[in-house]
Design a protein around this motif. Structure first.
Motif, PDB file in Angstrom:
ATOM      1  N   ASP A 128     -37.910  22.084  21.491  1.00 21.98           N
ATOM      2  CA  ASP A 128     -37.319  20.951  22.200  1.00 21.98           C
ATOM      3  C   ASP A 128     -38.322  19.808  22.279  1.00 21.98           C
ATOM      4  O   ASP A 128     -39.516  19.973  22.029  1.00 21.98           O
ATOM      5  N   ASN A 129     -37.790  18.623  22.555  1.00 22.78           N
ATOM      6  CA  ASN A 129     -38.614  17.491  22.965  1.00 22.78           C
ATOM      7  C   ASN A 129     -37.976  16.952  24.243  1.00 22.78           C
ATOM      8  O   ASN A 129     -37.076  17.573  24.807  1.00 22.78           O
ATOM      9  N   PHE A 130     -38.432  15.837  24.714  1.00 25.59           N
ATOM     10  CA  PHE A 130     -37.928  15.341  25.999  1.00 25.59           C
ATOM     11  C   PHE A 130     -36.450  14.976  25.942  1.00 25.59           C
ATOM     12  O   PHE A 130     -35.787  14.889  26.968  1.00 25.59           O
ATOM     13  N   TYR A 131     -35.921  14.792  24.720  1.00 27.11           N
ATOM     14  CA  TYR A 131     -34.567  14.269  24.573  1.00 27.11           C
ATOM     15  C   TYR A 131     -33.544  15.292  24.081  1.00 27.11           C
ATOM     16  O   TYR A 131     -32.349  14.998  24.050  1.00 27.11           O
ATOM     17  N   GLY A 132     -33.991  16.481  23.671  1.00 29.55           N
ATOM     18  CA  GLY A 132     -33.008  17.442  23.179  1.00 29.55           C
ATOM     19  C   GLY A 132     -33.647  18.627  22.497  1.00 29.55           C
ATOM     20  O   GLY A 132     -34.820  18.950  22.709  1.00 29.55           O
ATOM     21  N   HIS A 133     -32.871  19.286  21.654  1.00 32.38           N
ATOM     22  CA  HIS A 133     -33.289  20.470  20.903  1.00 32.38           C
ATOM     23  C   HIS A 133     -33.086  20.187  19.411  1.00 32.38           C
ATOM     24  O   HIS A 133     -32.119  20.672  18.798  1.00 32.38           O
ATOM     25  N   PRO A 134     -33.974  19.395  18.812  1.00 42.14           N
ATOM     26  CA  PRO A 134     -33.713  18.889  17.459  1.00 42.14           C
ATOM     27  C   PRO A 134     -33.667  19.946  16.368  1.00 42.14           C
ATOM     28  O   PRO A 134     -32.875  19.853  15.436  1.00 42.14           O
ATOM     29  N   GLY A 135     -34.535  20.965  16.453  1.00 43.69           N
ATOM     30  CA  GLY A 135     -34.610  21.936  15.370  1.00 43.69           C
ATOM     31  C   GLY A 135     -33.318  22.669  15.104  1.00 43.69           C
ATOM     32  O   GLY A 135     -32.966  22.937  13.951  1.00 43.69           O
ATOM     33  N   SER A 136     -32.597  23.004  16.165  1.00 44.02           N
ATOM     34  CA  SER A 136     -31.348  23.745  15.993  1.00 44.02           C
ATOM     35  C   SER A 136     -30.373  22.983  15.110  1.00 44.02           C
ATOM     36  O   SER A 136     -29.729  23.566  14.223  1.00 44.02           O
ATOM     37  N   THR A 137     -30.268  21.690  15.316  1.00 41.75           N
ATOM     38  CA  THR A 137     -29.368  20.862  14.514  1.00 41.75           C
ATOM     39  C   THR A 137     -29.947  20.560  13.136  1.00 41.75           C
ATOM     40  O   THR A 137     -29.273  20.716  12.109  1.00 41.75           O
ATOM     41  N   ILE A 138     -31.204  20.141  13.111  1.00 43.48           N
ATOM     42  CA  ILE A 138     -31.810  19.651  11.868  1.00 43.48           C
ATOM     43  C   ILE A 138     -32.060  20.778  10.870  1.00 43.48           C
ATOM     44  O   ILE A 138     -31.672  20.687   9.694  1.00 43.48           O
ATOM     45  N   VAL A 139     -32.719  21.833  11.305  1.00 43.55           N
ATOM     46  CA  VAL A 139     -33.081  22.906  10.371  1.00 43.55           C
ATOM     47  C   VAL A 139     -31.837  23.629   9.866  1.00 43.55           C
ATOM     48  O   VAL A 139     -31.750  23.972   8.683  1.00 43.55           O
ATOM     49  N   SER A 140     -30.854  23.832  10.738  1.00 44.38           N
ATOM     50  CA  SER A 140     -29.625  24.501  10.297  1.00 44.38           C
ATOM     51  C   SER A 140     -28.907  23.692   9.226  1.00 44.38           C
ATOM     52  O   SER A 140     -28.380  24.246   8.252  1.00 44.38           O
ATOM     53  N   THR A 141     -28.892  22.382   9.401  1.00 43.64           N
ATOM     54  CA  THR A 141     -28.268  21.510   8.400  1.00 43.64           C
ATOM     55  C   THR A 141     -29.072  21.499   7.107  1.00 43.64           C
ATOM     56  O   THR A 141     -28.519  21.630   6.000  1.00 43.64           O
ATOM     57  N   ALA A 142     -30.385  21.348   7.245  1.00 43.28           N
ATOM     58  CA  ALA A 142     -31.244  21.304   6.056  1.00 43.28           C
ATOM     59  C   ALA A 142     -31.153  22.598   5.265  1.00 43.28           C
ATOM     60  O   ALA A 142     -31.107  22.588   4.027  1.00 43.28           O
ATOM     61  N   LEU A 143     -31.105  23.718   5.956  1.00 43.86           N
ATOM     62  CA  LEU A 143     -31.026  25.013   5.278  1.00 43.86           C
ATOM     63  C   LEU A 143     -29.729  25.140   4.478  1.00 43.86           C
ATOM     64  O   LEU A 143     -29.734  25.582   3.323  1.00 43.86           O
ATOM     65  N   ALA A 144     -28.607  24.730   5.083  1.00 39.05           N
ATOM     66  CA  ALA A 144     -27.319  24.831   4.392  1.00 39.05           C
ATOM     67  C   ALA A 144     -27.284  23.947   3.157  1.00 39.05           C
ATOM     68  O   ALA A 144     -26.862  24.388   2.071  1.00 39.05           O
ATOM     69  N   VAL A 145     -27.736  22.712   3.288  1.00 38.98           N
ATOM     70  CA  VAL A 145     -27.674  21.797   2.143  1.00 38.98           C
ATOM     71  C   VAL A 145     -28.690  22.186   1.079  1.00 38.98           C
ATOM     72  O   VAL A 145     -28.398  22.141  -0.121  1.00 38.98           O
ATOM     73  N   ALA A 146     -29.884  22.572   1.505  1.00 39.22           N
ATOM     74  CA  ALA A 146     -30.907  22.981   0.534  1.00 39.22           C
ATOM     75  C   ALA A 146     -30.438  24.173  -0.283  1.00 39.22           C
ATOM     76  O   ALA A 146     -30.694  24.257  -1.497  1.00 39.22           O
ATOM     77  N   GLU A 147     -29.728  25.104   0.354  1.00 40.65           N
ATOM     78  CA  GLU A 147     -29.186  26.245  -0.383  1.00 40.65           C
ATOM     79  C   GLU A 147     -28.108  25.789  -1.359  1.00 40.65           C
ATOM     80  O   GLU A 147     -28.070  26.234  -2.517  1.00 40.65           O
ATOM     81  N   GLU A 148     -27.257  24.881  -0.914  1.00 43.83           N
ATOM     82  CA  GLU A 148     -26.160  24.412  -1.776  1.00 43.83           C
ATOM     83  C   GLU A 148     -26.679  23.690  -3.009  1.00 43.83           C
ATOM     84  O   GLU A 148     -26.202  23.921  -4.127  1.00 43.83           O
ATOM     85  N   VAL A 149     -27.637  22.778  -2.825  1.00 46.45           N
ATOM     86  CA  VAL A 149     -28.090  21.933  -3.935  1.00 46.45           C
ATOM     87  C   VAL A 149     -29.303  22.507  -4.651  1.00 46.45           C
ATOM     88  O   VAL A 149     -29.838  21.883  -5.564  1.00 46.45           O
ATOM     89  N   GLU A 150     -29.736  23.692  -4.235  1.00 44.77           N
ATOM     90  CA  GLU A 150     -30.887  24.373  -4.829  1.00 44.77           C
ATOM     91  C   GLU A 150     -32.146  23.513  -4.740  1.00 44.77           C
ATOM     92  O   GLU A 150     -32.912  23.358  -5.694  1.00 44.77           O
ATOM     93  N   ALA A 151     -32.387  22.977  -3.542  1.00 43.20           N
ATOM     94  CA  ALA A 151     -33.560  22.144  -3.302  1.00 43.20           C
ATOM     95  C   ALA A 151     -34.811  23.005  -3.181  1.00 43.20           C
ATOM     96  O   ALA A 151     -34.755  24.190  -2.829  1.00 43.20           O
TER      97      ALA A 151
END
Length: 466
Positions: free
Chosen positions: A92-115
């Motif tokens: 978390d940071n003072f404004y939210g829980h960024p990793g849950s949103t960001i890493v989950s999205t990055a993981l899904a797209v990276a798997e799809e596009v073979e990044a």
């Protein structure tokens, strides 16, 4: 335009632009987030989402962490973000829980596009740089916070940046993705979580909807869908749409490219709301320093700031894991019993255990002017714990900054231990060590396929989750 400046920065950032300390922090964020998702994948909250996804169907493209099935990228981002947040254990940071949103999205797209692993790291860093700046720029006044607030609302930009960067969107397409994400963000719904009439809503921090919306915005932009071009600019832009009464546009670009905001994120040593962590640290310090038998404890007094009282954290018998995460007495009981922090805190038999209930009943909350001042003036969520025994002895500890914060970091090896603890119900010890090694050397991965294969658990040879 500020929106364009952020889009251009995010497009152009490369792995080679990142200092080694930023790369290391990004890999630890990814490791911690995945560990939290593995632990959260076994909760009833996530099982409900899994049932819905099976009913929806869709193309089996991306990994559902901790399950043998696959699903579409957007649903995987949604579900995995919910799994990260299920135990309230993610960064978390003072404004939210960024990793849950960001890493989950990055993981899904990276798997799809073979990044590659390097591309995923750069996307995560760029997403943090944008989402933290938006959070700071639109942070409401205390008066407005008392009327309306949310956690995941601004995190939609993090998902959009991570997805757009991994999809290699350019120019107006990237800009349209940010605009579409901004107008699709979830409402700031913190005051509608049922704090006054528990059980709490399972959508709580709303980190999953921004993952779905941000990824979908990027896919729409890639297909040619036109979105707002200046969603972060001017008097009618995202800041006021998000319910805020305050906007600092300069915060959106201050230090861009030099001040990497991922470095400001905190890791959580306990699966509970961050507001209670200083109190849990203080209890732990006392129990470590003094040979107190829990049977001899007569009272546990917690002095802290007003938000725990405002949002009724004195839930002595939480109905489920979400209520327990937003309870002060329950995690204090876990700390007194020295139960290792992780999924085991919320085992069904533990939540109804009579000794847990007895210890929880000894906890008393006190809000003080000192703690309220630290919260209001210095943004510190501090606490003091005082444990009194039946023999009349009294022990106290004060914690101004909870452990896991950048100014009070966790000891070396703590995140690896947390990862092992969180993932052991899904993966074998051998798979845990293989996954640890791959994530800690993520920049060497040509694609993240091997990482995703390990995350599936059952098809990689681990125990089939119940």
């Amino acid at each position: 335009m500020t929106t364009m400046a952020l889009a251009e920065y995010a497009q152009q950032l490369t792995f080679e632009d990142l200092p080694p300390s930023v790369v290391d922090k990004a890999k630890y964020i990814i490791l911690d987030t995945i560990g939290c998702a593995l632990g959260g994948s076994q909760t009833e909250l996530v099982r409900v989402i899994d049932t819905m996804i099976r009913q929806e169907g869709g193309h089996p493209i991306c990994t559902l962490i901790g399950r043998s099935e696959k699903s579409s990228p957007a649903w995987c981002a949604f579900r995995n973000a919910a799994a990260v947040n299920a135990l309230d254990f993610g960064d978390d940071n003072f404004y939210g829980h960024p990793g849950s949103t960001i890493v989950s999205t990055a993981l899904a797209v990276a798997e799809e596009v073979e990044a590659s692993g390097r591309a995923m790291i750069a996307a995560v860093v760029a997403a943090y740089d944008v989402v933290a700046r938006v959070g700071e720029a639109v942070n409401p006044s205390p008066e407005r916070f008392a009327q309306v607030w949310g956690v995941g609302t601004h995190q939609v930009f993090g998902a959009a940046v991570a997805a757009s960067k991994l999809m290699r969107l350019q120019g107006d397409d990237f800009l349209h993705a940010l605009g579409l994400a901004g107008v699709s963000a979830p409402l700031p719904s913190g005051l509608c979580w049922n704090f006054e009439a528990r059980p709490l809503s399972w959508h709580k921090d709303s980190v999953h909807w921004p993952a779905w919306a941000g990824l979908t915005a990027a896919r729409l932009a890639r297909a040619g869908f036109i979105g707002p071009r200046a969603v972060l600019d001017g008097p009618h832009s995202f800041w006021i749409m998000s319910g805020s009464d305050h906007f600092e546009p300069d915060a959106l670009t201050a230090g861009l490219g030099n001040d990497f905001k991922i470095m400001d994120s905190s890791f959580k040593p306990y699966p509970a709301c961050r507001w209670s962590h200083a109190a849990l640290d203080a209890v732990g310090i006392i129990m470590q320093k003094h040979p107190i038998d829990v049977s001899d404890i007569a009272a546990v007094d917690i002095e802290t700031f007003h938000l725990l009282e405002d949002y009724q954290f004195m839930d002595y018998a939480p109905a489920n894991l979400v209520d327990a995460e937003f309870s002060l007495p329950y995690p204090v009981a876990m700390a007194l019993l020295r139960i290792p922090p992780g999924p085991d805190w919320y085992a069904p038999e533990r939540m109804v255990d009579l000794e847990v209930r007895r210890l929880a009943s000894l906890v008393r909350l006190h809000t003080t002017d000192e703690m309220n001042r630290l919260c209001r003036e210095e943004n510190l969520w501090a606490a003091r714990a005082i444990i009194t025994t039946h023999t009349g002895a009294s022990y106290s500890a004060m914690v101004p900054v909870a452990s896991g914060s950048p100014s009070n970091p966790l000891p070396e090896g703590a995140l690896e231990r947390k990862f092992r603890q969180a993932s052991q119900a899904v993966l074998t010890p051998d798979q845990i060590e293989k996954l640890l090694a791959r994530i800690k050397n993520l920049e060497s991965e040509g694609t993240i396929a091997a990482v995703c294969e390990l995350l599936r658990g059952a098809e990689s040879g681990s125990r089939e989750p119940a």
